[in-house]
Design a protein around this motif. Structure first.
Motif, mmCIF file in Angstrom:
data_model
loop_
_atom_site.group_PDB
_atom_site.id
_atom_site.type_symbol
_atom_site.label_atom_id
_atom_site.label_comp_id
_atom_site.label_asym_id
_atom_site.label_seq_id
_atom_site.Cartn_x
_atom_site.Cartn_y
_atom_site.Cartn_z
ATOM 1 N N ASN A 178 0.686 1.257 48.182
ATOM 2 C CA ASN A 178 2.136 1.332 48.014
ATOM 3 C C ASN A 178 2.444 2.433 47.006
ATOM 4 O O ASN A 178 1.531 3.096 46.498
ATOM 5 C CB ASN A 178 2.736 -0.020 47.614
ATOM 6 N N VAL A 179 3.708 2.637 46.698
ATOM 7 C CA VAL A 179 4.103 3.766 45.865
ATOM 8 C C VAL A 179 3.469 3.727 44.473
ATOM 9 O O VAL A 179 3.207 4.778 43.865
ATOM 10 C CB VAL A 179 5.648 3.849 45.755
ATOM 11 N N PRO A 203 2.641 -3.425 51.035
ATOM 12 C CA PRO A 203 3.377 -2.157 51.004
ATOM 13 C C PRO A 203 4.499 -2.106 49.980
ATOM 14 O O PRO A 203 4.992 -1.031 49.665
ATOM 15 C CB PRO A 203 3.934 -2.048 52.425
ATOM 16 N N VAL A 204 4.906 -3.274 49.481
ATOM 17 C CA VAL A 204 5.992 -3.319 48.499
ATOM 18 C C VAL A 204 5.394 -3.467 47.112
ATOM 19 O O VAL A 204 4.662 -4.416 46.830
ATOM 20 C CB VAL A 204 6.962 -4.467 48.807
ATOM 21 N N ALA A 205 5.710 -2.526 46.230
ATOM 22 C CA ALA A 205 5.079 -2.455 44.916
ATOM 23 C C ALA A 205 5.660 -3.461 43.934
ATOM 24 O O ALA A 205 6.848 -3.777 43.963
ATOM 25 C CB ALA A 205 5.238 -1.049 44.357
ATOM 26 N N VAL A 229 13.797 1.008 50.144
ATOM 27 C CA VAL A 229 13.429 2.313 49.595
ATOM 28 C C VAL A 229 11.920 2.496 49.589
ATOM 29 O O VAL A 229 11.399 3.565 49.936
ATOM 30 C CB VAL A 229 14.014 2.473 48.170
ATOM 31 N N LEU A 230 11.186 1.443 49.221
ATOM 32 C CA LEU A 230 9.726 1.531 49.177
ATOM 33 C C LEU A 230 9.144 1.722 50.566
ATOM 34 O O LEU A 230 8.186 2.478 50.759
ATOM 35 C CB LEU A 230 9.147 0.272 48.526
ATOM 36 N N LEU A 231 9.712 1.052 51.558
ATOM 37 C CA LEU A 231 9.234 1.222 52.929
ATOM 38 C C LEU A 231 9.584 2.613 53.459
ATOM 39 O O LEU A 231 8.774 3.240 54.156
ATOM 40 C CB LEU A 231 9.830 0.138 53.829
ATOM 41 N N ILE A 244 3.382 -2.628 57.579
ATOM 42 C CA ILE A 244 3.508 -3.927 58.257
ATOM 43 C C ILE A 244 4.015 -4.968 57.257
ATOM 44 O O ILE A 244 3.321 -5.936 56.955
ATOM 45 C CB ILE A 244 2.169 -4.368 58.884
ATOM 46 N N PRO A 245 5.233 -4.790 56.725
ATOM 47 C CA PRO A 245 5.753 -5.760 55.764
ATOM 48 C C PRO A 245 5.869 -7.143 56.382
ATOM 49 O O PRO A 245 6.222 -7.278 57.551
ATOM 50 C CB PRO A 245 7.126 -5.187 55.404
ATOM 51 N N GLY A 246 5.570 -8.150 55.576
ATOM 52 C CA GLY A 246 5.619 -9.518 56.062
ATOM 53 C C GLY A 246 6.647 -10.342 55.314
ATOM 54 O O GLY A 246 6.948 -10.084 54.147
#
Length: 279
Positions: A178-179, A203-205, A229-231, A244-246
């Motif tokens: 992630n970022v 994927p989300v920090a 924004v992070l995606l 692939i955010p859950g």
């Protein structure tokens, strides 16, 4: 390859923003009904890549997705993972890439997902106690048999990816990224060079207050949520990136997928990029 689509393995077209099913509850009752509704909403919103694994409930997550979505709409890809089993001394989960275990898990996944072929099958982790050639050779053989379409890896280094590619064509890599967490940046770059799909998990920090404030500032500028924004940053980061955010909530699914329409300016992208502090 387009801004919204990617061909995994060069031929399996998916939308770049997918869905991770790990958080869906498989317990009987209202929670399960909610999970079924989330899975169906995901597909209604145009997602074509859903990620699950044997580890998620010992196959229960795979069964849930089949209950929610079978018969599957054209173009939907459900990717699952094998190579973790309850084979510890006391029945605990451990890495297990022995050929008979992998073969059994793939066969069971085919039955639970109600398909004759798994279009993308990923090795959940490399088992250090089993020769890599045995692990990937088994999946390669099952691909030859028509039970697997493409083979992917998860949580690998560049060296492991290179070694694996000597044994089997690798279509995807699923590593943490992630970022704020870019330990696997070299792997992403290797995937980009080879045209291999990169599926970032987590994927989300989650960062410090200063880093989160920087993310919130960009979110305020574009009128979006920090998660969106992070995606969006991930989608801008590399053309091989397939987040692939859950989530277990319909409203969060809708929020996440709206990130696919969010466009960051070069200045906003750079501001997010600078939040990462290399170790």
């Amino acid at each position: 390859m387009t801004s919204k689509g990617f061909r995994i393995g060069g031929d399996l077209e998916v939308r770049r923003l997918g869905f991770g099913a790990m958080h869906l509850s498989t317990e009987a009752g209202p929670a399960r009904e909610s999970s079924l509704a989330v899975a169906r909403r995901v597909v209604e919103l145009g997602v074509t890549l859903i990620d699950t694994a044997y580890l998620y409930g010992g196959g229960a997550n795979e069964e849930l997705l089949a209950e929610a979505l079978y018969p599957y709409p054209d173009g939907l890809v459900i990717t699952t993972k094998v190579g973790v089993a309850r084979s510890g001394p006391h029945g605990e989960w451990k890495l297990d890439g022995r050929p008979d275990v992998l073969r059994t898990q793939v066969e069971q996944a085919l039955r639970r997902l109600r398909v004759e072929r798994i279009e993308l099958l990923q090795l959940h982790r490399i088992d250090p106690e089993t020769p890599l050639a045995d692990q990937l050779g088994t999946l390669r053989d099952m691909r030859t048999e028509g039970k697997i379409g493409r083979v992917g890896l998860s949580e690998v280094t560049v060296a492991e990816l290179d070694q694996a590619r000597q044994i089997v064509d690798v279509a995807s890599v699923q590593n943490r990224y992630n970022v704020l967490d870019r330990e696997h940046e070299p792997v992403l770059l290797a995937c980009e060079h080879a045209g291999i799909a990169f599926l970032p998990w987590r994927p989300v920090a989650a960062g410090t207050s200063g880093e989160l404030a920087g993310i919130a500032a960009v979110a305020s500028e574009v009128g979006a949520t920090p998660t969106q924004v992070l995606l969006a940053w991930l989608l801008s980061r590399s053309p091989v990136m397939l987040p692939i955010p859950g989530t277990a909530r319909v409203e969060h699914v809708e929020e996440n997928l709206a990130a696919g329409e969010l466009h960051l300016t070069s200045a906003q992208y750079a501001a997010l990029d600078r939040l990462h502090q290399p170790t």
